[in-house]
Design a protein around this motif. Structure first.
Motif, PDB file in Angstrom:
ATOM      1  N   PHE A  80       0.822  -1.210   0.000  1.00 54.09           N
ATOM      2  CA  PHE A  80       0.000   0.000   0.000  1.00 54.09           C
ATOM      3  C   PHE A  80       0.855   1.258   0.000  1.00 54.09           C
ATOM      4  O   PHE A  80       0.599   2.203  -0.768  1.00 54.09           O
ATOM      5  N   GLN A  81       1.887   1.274   0.865  1.00 52.85           N
ATOM      6  CA  GLN A  81       2.733   2.464   0.958  1.00 52.85           C
ATOM      7  C   GLN A  81       3.577   2.658  -0.300  1.00 52.85           C
ATOM      8  O   GLN A  81       3.853   3.791  -0.699  1.00 52.85           O
ATOM      9  N   THR A  82       3.977   1.555  -0.926  1.00 46.63           N
ATOM     10  CA  THR A  82       4.730   1.676  -2.179  1.00 46.63           C
ATOM     11  C   THR A  82       3.873   2.335  -3.252  1.00 46.63           C
ATOM     12  O   THR A  82       4.348   3.172  -4.032  1.00 46.63           O
ATOM     13  N   PHE A  83       2.607   1.963  -3.286  1.00 41.47           N
ATOM     14  CA  PHE A  83       1.685   2.504  -4.277  1.00 41.47           C
ATOM     15  C   PHE A  83       1.334   3.962  -4.001  1.00 41.47           C
ATOM     16  O   PHE A  83       1.193   4.764  -4.930  1.00 41.47           O
ATOM     17  N   THR A  84       1.187   4.329  -2.724  1.00 45.98           N
ATOM     18  CA  THR A  84       0.726   5.680  -2.376  1.00 45.98           C
ATOM     19  C   THR A  84       1.850   6.670  -2.059  1.00 45.98           C
ATOM     20  O   THR A  84       1.692   7.875  -2.282  1.00 45.98           O
ATOM     21  N   ALA A  85       2.963   6.172  -1.500  1.00 46.60           N
ATOM     22  CA  ALA A  85       4.007   7.098  -1.051  1.00 46.60           C
ATOM     23  C   ALA A  85       5.396   6.785  -1.577  1.00 46.60           C
ATOM     24  O   ALA A  85       6.336   7.524  -1.296  1.00 46.60           O
TER      25      ALA A  85
END
Length: 199
Positions: A80-85
């Motif tokens: 999730f964090q790779t995709f968003t941040a």
């Protein structure tokens, strides 16, 4: 006697440290890792925490159990964090979570529940002026600490049972057995508390 089934007996330096000192160190280390922004530094912190397990002589198996239970959450957070941040933020956040959980697990493994209860009760004594019973606060906090490894154990047992039945690709089916196991454990703890005259 290890009432809650978490403490691993030993004579390492970490075992001998007072519960208050360990909890304070836990708070300081976790707070310090929150300021880390470099992926390499964050992963280094995570690796150092892992090395603390063999140094404390609690056994690599306990580290493996904690990591296995934590892994699904880390995968979700990392994705999730790779995709968003971006990947850097994803690695840092995942490493920070890993460090916090694994280090907290080490403190639990090297601290007697009785020592935890005594510390929490001592810290809660000022609340007696407001009608709060310190022993109840201590018991709630101790049970909260115990609930983390209890949940990990229930998940591992359910996973092993499903893998043995060839259902490893249907992990969402493990949710109900895990919940039932936790409810049964909670009922057993409640009965034990009632049998000892605690309300």
């Amino acid at each position: 006697m290890n009432t809650f089934g978490v403490y691993v007996p030993g004579d390492s330096l970490l075992h001998r440290l007072p519960a208050g000192a360990k909890l304070l160190a836990l708070l300081v280390v976790i707070s310090a890792t929150l300021f880390v922004r470099d992926p390499v530094a964050a992963l280094t912190c995570a690796a150092l925490v892992c090395l603390a397990y063999p140094v404390s002589r609690v056994g690599i198996g306990h580290l493996g159990t904690t990591v296995v239970g934590l892994l699904p959450f880390l995968v979700v957070i990392l994705a999730f964090q790779t995709f968003t941040a971006g990947w850097r933020t994803a690695v840092v956040l995942s490493a920070q979570l890993f460090t916090a959980v694994v280090l907290a697990g080490l403190v639990t493994l090297t601290t007697r529940v009785a020592d935890m209860l005594e510390l929490f009760e001592r810290l809660a004594r000022p609340l007696r002026a407001f009608g709060v019973r310190p022993e109840r606060v201590a018991l709630v906090l101790a049970l909260t600490i115990r609930s983390v490894p209890m949940a990990l154990t229930a998940w591992r047992q359910a996973r092993e049972a499903y893998v043995a039945r060839g259902l490893s690709r249907r992990q969402h089916h493990m949710v109900v057995p895990v919940i039932v196991s936790l409810i049964r454990s909670a009922e057993a703890v409640g009965e034990a508390i009632s049998a000892r005259g605690l309300d």
